[in-house]
Design a protein around this motif. Structure first.
Motif, short mmCIF file in Angstrom:
data_model
loop_
_atom_site.label_atom_id
_atom_site.label_comp_id
_atom_site.label_asym_id
_atom_site.label_seq_id
_atom_site.Cartn_x
_atom_site.Cartn_y
_atom_site.Cartn_z
N TYR A 1 68.55 38.81 110.24
CA TYR A 1 68.01 38.20 109.02
C TYR A 1 69.10 37.61 108.14
O TYR A 1 68.91 37.42 106.96
N GLY A 2 70.24 37.29 108.71
CA GLY A 2 71.35 36.79 107.92
C GLY A 2 71.31 35.30 107.66
O GLY A 2 70.53 34.56 108.27
N SER A 3 72.17 34.88 106.76
CA SER A 3 72.34 33.46 106.48
C SER A 3 73.00 32.78 107.68
O SER A 3 73.55 33.47 108.56
N PRO A 4 72.99 31.46 107.73
CA PRO A 4 73.68 30.77 108.84
C PRO A 4 75.16 31.15 108.94
O PRO A 4 75.68 31.32 110.04
N LEU A 5 75.84 31.30 107.79
CA LEU A 5 77.25 31.69 107.81
C LEU A 5 77.40 33.10 108.38
O LEU A 5 78.26 33.35 109.22
N TRP A 6 76.55 34.04 107.94
CA TRP A 6 76.62 35.42 108.44
C TRP A 6 76.37 35.46 109.94
O TRP A 6 77.04 36.16 110.68
N LYS A 7 75.41 34.67 110.42
CA LYS A 7 75.11 34.63 111.86
C LYS A 7 76.29 34.05 112.64
O LYS A 7 76.63 34.53 113.72
N ALA A 8 76.93 33.01 112.08
CA ALA A 8 78.10 32.43 112.74
C ALA A 8 79.24 33.45 112.80
O ALA A 8 79.93 33.56 113.81
N MET A 9 79.40 34.21 111.72
CA MET A 9 80.43 35.25 111.71
C MET A 9 80.09 36.33 112.73
O MET A 9 80.97 36.85 113.41
N GLY A 10 78.81 36.65 112.86
CA GLY A 10 78.38 37.65 113.82
C GLY A 10 78.68 37.25 115.26
O GLY A 10 78.94 38.10 116.10
N ASN A 11 78.70 35.94 115.52
CA ASN A 11 78.99 35.45 116.87
C ASN A 11 80.43 35.72 117.30
O ASN A 11 80.70 35.80 118.49
N VAL A 12 81.34 35.83 116.35
CA VAL A 12 82.75 36.03 116.69
C VAL A 12 83.28 37.39 116.22
O VAL A 12 84.44 37.71 116.43
N TRP A 13 82.42 38.18 115.58
CA TRP A 13 82.84 39.47 115.01
C TRP A 13 83.52 40.37 116.03
O TRP A 13 84.60 40.89 115.79
N ASN A 14 82.90 40.57 117.18
CA ASN A 14 83.44 41.49 118.17
C ASN A 14 84.82 41.05 118.63
O ASN A 14 85.72 41.87 118.79
N GLU A 15 85.01 39.75 118.82
CA GLU A 15 86.32 39.24 119.24
C GLU A 15 87.38 39.52 118.17
O GLU A 15 88.49 39.94 118.48
N VAL A 16 87.02 39.34 116.93
CA VAL A 16 87.97 39.57 115.83
C VAL A 16 88.27 41.05 115.67
O VAL A 16 89.42 41.45 115.54
N ILE A 17 87.23 41.89 115.71
CA ILE A 17 87.44 43.34 115.52
C ILE A 17 88.30 43.90 116.63
O ILE A 17 89.10 44.82 116.42
N GLN A 18 88.18 43.35 117.85
CA GLN A 18 88.99 43.85 118.96
C GLN A 18 90.45 43.42 118.84
O GLN A 18 91.32 44.04 119.43
N ARG A 19 90.72 42.40 118.07
CA ARG A 19 92.10 41.92 117.90
C ARG A 19 92.83 42.64 116.76
O ARG A 19 94.02 42.46 116.59
N THR A 20 92.11 43.40 115.97
CA THR A 20 92.76 44.09 114.85
C THR A 20 93.35 45.41 115.31
O THR A 20 92.91 46.01 116.28
N ARG A 21 94.34 45.85 114.60
CA ARG A 21 95.01 47.11 114.87
C ARG A 21 95.03 47.94 113.59
O ARG A 21 94.85 47.42 112.50
N TRP A 22 95.28 49.22 113.75
CA TRP A 22 95.37 50.13 112.61
C TRP A 22 96.82 50.50 112.35
O TRP A 22 97.54 50.84 113.28
#
Length: 148
Positions: free
Chosen positions: A45-66
């Motif tokens: 139920y997100g906005s177009p921007l939120w949906k676009a971010m959701g499409n790449v979220w997993n790729e970005v989260i996997q590239r982050t480190r702690w």
């Protein structure tokens, strides 16, 4: 590989600064827990921007480190906190108890600030143990862990 666009930088900002006010409002709107960021964003139920971010979220989260500070935010088994960027759950010799997966890095350090080797050394191969030996344990009075 995709090029880094403005949505990637927006996502990196969400990951790196989940406590800033505008990000808290955004995450709250879509029901995302800022302390336990998911592997996928709820985009139905997100906005177009939120949906676009959701499409790449997993790729970005996997590239982050702690970066480990006090060890209370990063998950010992599920999050990437070692230099090589891999999560420890993928190196285990035997299955990990489901309850252990959500334990933070600080749970594997005793009250004296020393690692509780008995809690995890039998579950991991020697080359991973050596990587852990090469990192500083969390400091109880230290800053919060953060993603980068």
């Amino acid at each position: 590989m995709r090029t880094w666009s403005s949505r990637y930088f927006l996502l990196l900002n969400i990951i790196a600064s989940p406590y800033s006010l505008w990000i808290q409002v955004l995450l709250s709107k879509y029901g995302v827990d800022k302390d336990n960021l998911p592997l996928a964003l709820p985009t139905r139920y997100g906005s177009p921007l939120w949906k676009a971010m959701g499409n790449v979220w997993n790729e970005v989260i996997q590239r982050t480190r702690w970066a480990i500070g006090n060890g209370r935010l990063a998950k010992f088994w599920k999050d990437c906190w070692l230099e090589d960027g891999h999560c420890l759950q993928f190196y285990t010799r035997s299955p990990i108890d489901k309850n252990m997966l959500d334990e933070c890095v600080a749970n594997y350090v005793d009250s004296n600030g020393m690692r509780n080797w008995d809690h995890f050394s039998s579950l991991l191969p020697n080359h991973i143990i050596l990587r852990i030996v090469g990192t500083l344990p969390p400091i109880a009075e230290g800053e919060d862990d953060y993603r980068y």
